[in-house]
Write a protein that holds these residues in place. Structure first.
Motif, PDB file in Angstrom:
ATOM      1  N   ALA A  49    -100.566 -18.535 -16.111  1.00 40.57           N
ATOM      2  CA  ALA A  49    -101.874 -19.134 -16.390  1.00 40.57           C
ATOM      3  C   ALA A  49    -102.944 -18.049 -16.425  1.00 40.57           C
ATOM      4  N   ASP A  50    -104.007 -18.314 -17.163  1.00 37.42           N
ATOM      5  CA  ASP A  50    -105.139 -17.394 -17.259  1.00 37.42           C
ATOM      6  C   ASP A  50    -106.251 -17.917 -16.365  1.00 37.42           C
ATOM      7  N   LEU A  51    -106.428 -17.266 -15.211  1.00 34.87           N
ATOM      8  CA  LEU A  51    -107.438 -17.647 -14.230  1.00 34.87           C
ATOM      9  C   LEU A  51    -108.501 -16.564 -14.082  1.00 34.87           C
ATOM     10  N   PHE A  66     -98.010 -18.368  -8.722  1.00 29.84           N
ATOM     11  CA  PHE A  66     -98.914 -17.634  -9.605  1.00 29.84           C
ATOM     12  C   PHE A  66     -98.158 -16.494 -10.292  1.00 29.84           C
ATOM     13  N   ARG A  67     -96.884 -16.703 -10.600  1.00 30.45           N
ATOM     14  CA  ARG A  67     -96.079 -15.642 -11.227  1.00 30.45           C
ATOM     15  C   ARG A  67     -96.670 -15.266 -12.570  1.00 30.45           C
ATOM     16  N   ARG A  68     -96.923 -13.978 -12.737  1.00 34.04           N
ATOM     17  CA  ARG A  68     -97.477 -13.400 -13.962  1.00 34.04           C
ATOM     18  C   ARG A  68     -98.816 -14.032 -14.354  1.00 34.04           C
ATOM     19  N   ALA A  69     -99.495 -14.682 -13.415  1.00 34.08           N
ATOM     20  CA  ALA A  69    -100.813 -15.266 -13.682  1.00 34.08           C
ATOM     21  C   ALA A  69    -101.862 -14.158 -13.720  1.00 34.08           C
ATOM     22  N   ASP A  70    -102.900 -14.380 -14.496  1.00 32.82           N
ATOM     23  CA  ASP A  70    -103.989 -13.420 -14.613  1.00 32.82           C
ATOM     24  C   ASP A  70    -105.146 -13.889 -13.737  1.00 32.82           C
TER      25      ASP A  70
END
Length: 106
Positions: A49-51, A66-70
């Motif tokens: 996800a893009d956070l 939050f794996r590979r989340a920004d």
């Protein structure tokens, strides 16, 4: 929105303050600049996800993924991330405080 599926949803700048997103799937969701202050994110899935610039102040993210989340420039002050999965999450410029709770050894 407990157990909702928001996969690839555009929630940019959404105001979700104090929302209950427990066990919600937000995989690949766009949450840039979203307001998630004091939100229940327990066991939610934010994989990729893009956070960026999201406000997660005082959020309860126990068991959240939050794996590979920004999370660049996200506000994590006071958030509970002790049991969150932050594998390969991007945290450059994220704000934290002495009240932010991180996974052991993070």
């Amino acid at each position: 929105m407990t157990q909702a599926s928001l996969v690839s949803a555009n929630l940019r700048h959404a105001d979700l303050k104090t929302a209950i997103l427990r066990r919600t799937r937000c995989v690949l969701a766009d949450l840039r600049g979203a307001r998630l202050v004091e939100t229940d994110l327990r066991d939610a899935d934010f994989t990729e996800a893009d956070l960026r610039e999201a406000n997660l102040r005082k959020a309860d993210a126990g068991g959240a993924v939050f794996r590979r989340a920004d999370l660049r420039l996200a506000d994590l002050r006071g958030s509970d991330l002790r049991t969150a999965d932050l594998l390969h999450a991007r945290l450059t410029g994220a704000l934290a405080s002495e009240h932010t709770r991180w996974p052991t050894g993070f």
